[in-house]
Design an enzyme around this catalytic site. Sequence first.
Site, PDB file in Angstrom:
ATOM      1  N   ASP A  59      15.720  43.448  32.956  1.00  0.00           N
ATOM      2  CA  ASP A  59      16.098  44.673  33.675  1.00  0.00           C
ATOM      3  C   ASP A  59      16.239  45.836  32.698  1.00  0.00           C
ATOM      4  OD1 ASP A  59      16.962  46.398  35.653  1.00  0.00           O
ATOM      5  OD2 ASP A  59      19.021  45.637  35.661  1.00  0.00           O
ATOM      6  N   LYS A  61      14.437  48.805  33.258  1.00  0.00           N
ATOM      7  CA  LYS A  61      14.178  50.024  34.046  1.00  0.00           C
ATOM      8  C   LYS A  61      13.279  51.022  33.328  1.00  0.00           C
ATOM      9  CE  LYS A  61      18.466  49.677  36.747  1.00  0.00           C
ATOM     10  NZ  LYS A  61      19.152  48.565  36.087  1.00  0.00           N
ATOM     11  N   ARG A 214      29.859  40.185  37.468  1.00  0.00           N
ATOM     12  CA  ARG A 214      31.271  39.856  37.241  1.00  0.00           C
ATOM     13  C   ARG A 214      31.843  38.751  38.119  1.00  0.00           C
ATOM     14  NH1 ARG A 214      32.428  46.115  36.874  1.00  0.00           N
ATOM     15  NH2 ARG A 214      30.558  45.966  38.158  1.00  0.00           N
TER      16      ARG A 214
HETATM   17  O1  C5P Z   1      29.109  42.708  37.668  1.00  0.00           O
HETATM   18  P1  C5P Z   1      28.234  43.076  38.823  1.00  0.00           P
HETATM   19  O2  C5P Z   1      28.058  41.980  39.845  1.00  0.00           O
HETATM   20  O3  C5P Z   1      28.591  44.397  39.421  1.00  0.00           O
HETATM   21  O4  C5P Z   1      26.809  43.230  38.133  1.00  0.00           O
HETATM   22  C1  C5P Z   1      25.721  43.718  38.797  1.00  0.00           C
HETATM   23  C2  C5P Z   1      24.564  43.831  37.860  1.00  0.00           C
HETATM   24  O5  C5P Z   1      23.534  44.542  38.539  1.00  0.00           O
HETATM   25  C3  C5P Z   1      24.825  44.598  36.577  1.00  0.00           C
HETATM   26  O6  C5P Z   1      23.990  44.036  35.574  1.00  0.00           O
HETATM   27  C4  C5P Z   1      24.400  46.008  36.896  1.00  0.00           C
HETATM   28  O7  C5P Z   1      23.921  46.705  35.785  1.00  0.00           O
HETATM   29  C5  C5P Z   1      23.260  45.766  37.865  1.00  0.00           C
HETATM   30  N1  C5P Z   1      22.991  46.841  38.795  1.00  0.00           N
HETATM   31  C6  C5P Z   1      23.930  47.364  39.683  1.00  0.00           C
HETATM   32  N2  C5P Z   1      23.584  48.355  40.553  1.00  0.00           N
HETATM   33  C7  C5P Z   1      22.336  48.801  40.560  1.00  0.00           C
HETATM   34  C8  C5P Z   1      21.388  48.273  39.689  1.00  0.00           C
HETATM   35  C9  C5P Z   1      21.747  47.280  38.821  1.00  0.00           C
HETATM   36  O8  C5P Z   1      25.069  46.955  39.697  1.00  0.00           O
HETATM   37  N3  C5P Z   1      21.998  49.722  41.422  1.00  0.00           N
END
Ligand code: C5P
Length: 234
Positions: A59, A61, A214
């Site tokens: 990821d 981007k 998380r």
């Molecule tokens: O910890 P959490 O479940 O929030 O992690 C979500 C993951 O998805 C992280 O790696 C974050 O960078 C990614 N992400 C996000 N929202 C987006 C794109 C990617 O939370 N729109």
Amino acid sequence: MRNPIIAALDVPTAEAALKLAGQIAPAVGAFKIGGELFTAAGPDIVRQIRDTGAAVFLDLKFHDIPNTVAKAVASATRLDVQMLTIHTSGGLEMMRAAEKSAQDRAKSLGFQPPLVLGVTVLTSSNDGTLAETGCEPDVVAQVERLARLAVKAGLRGLVCSPLEIVALRKILPADVQLVTPGIRTGAEKADDQKRTLTPREAIQAGANWLVIGRPIVAAENPRAAAEKILESLK
Ligand code: C5P
């Protein structure tokens, strides 16, 4: 059932990533390597995770001129990742170059081409962010516009917020893969994700893959947390 959980390896070192991956591998379908881990540990961590037999979602981007994005996608394809991200706001030509590069490089290596996923509007953006960057100040309209453009460019998947799944399913071909972060089970502490769905709700809404950070990574027992989420999908 294919395991739709992609665990985000949002940790700062290769050691931490390998330890975590080892703990949770049997309970997840893939691992996401993002900017933090990749910038610290480089392509070696991608190879090390792939060497365990796990699928990898890179990821990073990408968003640049079409030639540069195509070359970055070729490098990612050489690492044999299964998914990677580009920004749809890079435009039609950039997205076409990315998809073609993934297909061509995979063919020349005898690999399956990675799923090139288009990121539409970041969930951290709102109508105000769009206005200040000169876009139509309507997140939903902008997401739909970029999603249609991505499909026109030949992309086979998109990353979207859980709250966009239903709207996108109405306007996109059924075979477009939707990958969604913003998943919360309700059991974890409050954090910066505001617009969330549970794993089961997201799959029912039409997501193909769930990116979960998380709720697994920060859990006291990451393996048990991942297993519990998988169980909730059955
Ligand atoms: O910890 P959490 O479940 O929030 O992690 C979500 C993951 O998805 C992280 O790696 C974050 O960078 C990614 N992400 C996000 N929202 C987006 C794109 C990617 O939370 N729109």
